[in-house]
Write a protein that holds these residues in place. Structure first.
Motif, short mmCIF file in Angstrom:
data_model
loop_
_atom_site.label_atom_id
_atom_site.label_comp_id
_atom_site.label_asym_id
_atom_site.label_seq_id
_atom_site.Cartn_x
_atom_site.Cartn_y
_atom_site.Cartn_z
N PRO A 253 0.82 -1.22 0.00
CA PRO A 253 0.00 0.00 0.00
C PRO A 253 0.85 1.26 0.00
CG PRO A 253 0.07 -0.96 2.19
CD PRO A 253 0.76 -1.93 1.29
N ARG A 254 0.37 2.29 -0.70
CA ARG A 254 1.08 3.56 -0.79
C ARG A 254 0.39 4.68 0.00
NH1 ARG A 254 4.84 3.64 -4.90
NH2 ARG A 254 4.82 1.84 -6.31
N ASN A 255 -0.84 4.45 0.41
CA ASN A 255 -1.61 5.53 1.04
C ASN A 255 -1.88 5.27 2.51
OD1 ASN A 255 -3.28 3.39 0.58
ND2 ASN A 255 -4.85 4.52 -0.54
N VAL A 256 -0.98 4.55 3.17
CA VAL A 256 -1.10 4.28 4.60
C VAL A 256 -0.12 5.19 5.35
CG1 VAL A 256 -0.75 2.59 6.42
CG2 VAL A 256 -1.83 1.90 4.27
N ASN A 257 -0.66 5.97 6.26
CA ASN A 257 0.18 6.87 7.06
C ASN A 257 0.35 6.28 8.46
OD1 ASN A 257 1.59 9.04 8.11
ND2 ASN A 257 -0.26 10.24 8.52
N LEU A 258 1.52 5.72 8.74
CA LEU A 258 1.84 5.17 10.05
C LEU A 258 2.79 6.12 10.76
CD1 LEU A 258 1.76 2.83 12.14
CD2 LEU A 258 3.76 1.88 10.95
N GLU A 259 2.34 6.67 11.88
CA GLU A 259 3.18 7.57 12.67
C GLU A 259 3.77 6.80 13.85
OE1 GLU A 259 2.90 11.68 15.36
OE2 GLU A 259 1.17 11.01 14.18
N ILE A 260 5.07 6.74 13.92
CA ILE A 260 5.76 6.08 15.03
C ILE A 260 6.29 7.17 15.94
CG2 ILE A 260 7.57 4.46 15.67
CD1 ILE A 260 7.42 3.31 12.85
N GLY A 261 5.62 7.35 17.08
CA GLY A 261 5.96 8.43 17.99
C GLY A 261 6.93 7.99 19.07
N GLN A 262 6.54 8.25 20.31
CA GLN A 262 7.36 7.90 21.47
C GLN A 262 6.51 7.10 22.45
OE1 GLN A 262 10.62 8.54 21.60
NE2 GLN A 262 10.50 9.58 19.62
N GLY A 263 6.98 5.91 22.80
CA GLY A 263 6.25 5.07 23.73
C GLY A 263 6.67 3.62 23.59
N HIS A 264 5.98 2.76 24.32
CA HIS A 264 6.35 1.34 24.34
C HIS A 264 6.16 0.69 22.97
CE1 HIS A 264 6.82 1.56 28.66
NE2 HIS A 264 5.55 1.94 28.82
N ARG A 273 13.22 -2.88 13.33
CA ARG A 273 13.77 -2.28 12.11
C ARG A 273 12.96 -2.65 10.87
NH1 ARG A 273 19.44 -4.64 12.09
NH2 ARG A 273 19.43 -3.72 10.00
N PRO A 274 11.64 -2.37 10.86
CA PRO A 274 10.83 -2.72 9.69
C PRO A 274 11.33 -2.03 8.42
CG PRO A 274 9.64 -1.24 11.15
CD PRO A 274 10.85 -1.68 11.90
N ILE A 275 11.29 -2.75 7.31
CA ILE A 275 11.81 -2.27 6.04
C ILE A 275 10.71 -1.60 5.22
CG2 ILE A 275 12.91 -2.96 3.87
CD1 ILE A 275 14.08 -5.36 5.47
N ARG A 276 9.60 -2.32 5.03
CA ARG A 276 8.47 -1.74 4.32
C ARG A 276 7.21 -2.52 4.63
NH1 ARG A 276 8.24 -2.00 -2.02
NH2 ARG A 276 6.27 -1.00 -1.42
N THR A 277 6.07 -1.89 4.39
CA THR A 277 4.77 -2.52 4.61
C THR A 277 4.38 -3.28 3.35
OG1 THR A 277 4.05 -0.80 6.14
CG2 THR A 277 2.34 -2.13 5.11
#
Length: 299
Positions: A253-264, A273-277
């Motif tokens: 998918p190209r239209n998925v917005n995953l925000e990785i913030g701060q937390g557990h 270390r994910p490479i791609r979805t």
């Protein structure tokens, strides 16, 4: 105690649940005829074929399986280096590899609108693993997992939004659970998720169009999954059966917005270390039977 709640005992823990909710009235022995009258629930035929049994859990006697009558879920499947995955796995488990050196990890989000322990939401970071004690070719396990016929996983983090879900999940199942704010909104047009960290900021967030849904009739699509956990020095396996009623997936998918913030959750995801979805799957409607864990000889 918050207004509209009542205290209940779970072993040596006291939690609050909604007054007049399913747990307050039925204590896991829910009246299926009453659930069938809830307009949010498509039907209860799946559950009538699954009798409950009483077991002694660490939090006291309970009935199993735990029934989830209206569920919606979102899942991102990502590629990650096997080397990074192995740093987070117990030595007894082996990662499921897509190709040598590349494994599969998931970020998952759940909304349980109607269930035996009342409404709550949940998020998870998990690693796909090979079935314990399985000595056959790895491609057989991979083929089964990709068809979602038999999925095995090891969960790194599993926050929830309610006290009773935290206590049951941690004490009874051995899952790494804590309570935090989790918003999961899924419909046939859009999927929006926000998991809060301890400071109220973003741990992980997700925003994407919901993949086109395919409807399944009652009983047509039931998928099993197994999670491995430890309690004390013992290994356990937990079976979950998902009765899929509406699902869809987007690949690469190209239209998925995953925000990785701060937390557990964010920290666990970064260590993998994910490479791609490679897949974004949404079940706009499903039902689940979650069984209590059973001891398992993993060696």
């Amino acid at each position: 105690m918050p207004a509209g709640t009542v205290e209940v005992d779970l072993g040596n823990r006291v939690v609050t649940v909604p007054v007049g909710g399913l747990y307050d009235r039925f204590r896991m022995d829910t009246d299926l005829d009453e659930v069938a009258r809830d307009p949010r629930v498509s039907g209860v035929e799946f559950f009538r074929r699954l009798p409950k049994t009483e077991v002694d859990a660490p939090f006291g006697p309970t009935l199993t399986p735990n029934f989830y009558y209206r569920v919606s879920t979102a899942r991102l499947v990502m590629l990650a280096p096997t080397r990074a995955i192995r740093t987070r796995l117990p030595a007894e488990l082996a990662p499921l590899e897509l190709v040598p050196g590349i494994g599969l990890v998931s970020a998952m989000f759940f909304r349980y609108d109607v269930c035996d322990i009342d409404f709550y939401t949940e998020a998870a970071i998990a690693v796909a693993v090979r079935p314990a004690r399985h000595r056959g070719p790895g491609f057989i396990d991979l083929a089964a997992a990709l068809r979602f016929k038999d999925v095995y996983s090891y969960v790194l983090s599993l926050p929830v939004s309610s006290e009773i879900a935290q206590v049951r999940g941690h004490d009874g199942y051995g899952f790494p659970k804590w309570v935090t704010g989790i918003d999961v909104d899924v419909d046939r047009r859009r999927t929006e998720v926000r998991v809060s960290n301890d400071a109220g900021g973003v741990d992980v967030a997700l925003s994407a169009p919901t993949p086109r849904q395919r409807t399944h009739g009652s009983g047509q699509c039931v998928t099993p999954s197994t999670s491995y956990t430890t309690m004390g020095d013992a290994w356990y396996s937990t079976l979950s059966q998902t009765h899929v009623l509406s699902t869809g997936a987007a690949y690469l998918p190209r239209n998925v917005n995953l925000e990785i913030g701060q937390g557990h959750l964010a920290s666990d995801l970064r260590t993998l270390r994910p490479i791609r979805t490679v897949q974004f799957e949404v079940m706009a409607e499903a039902q689940v039977a979650l069984h209590m864990p059973v001891p398992f000889s993993i060696h």
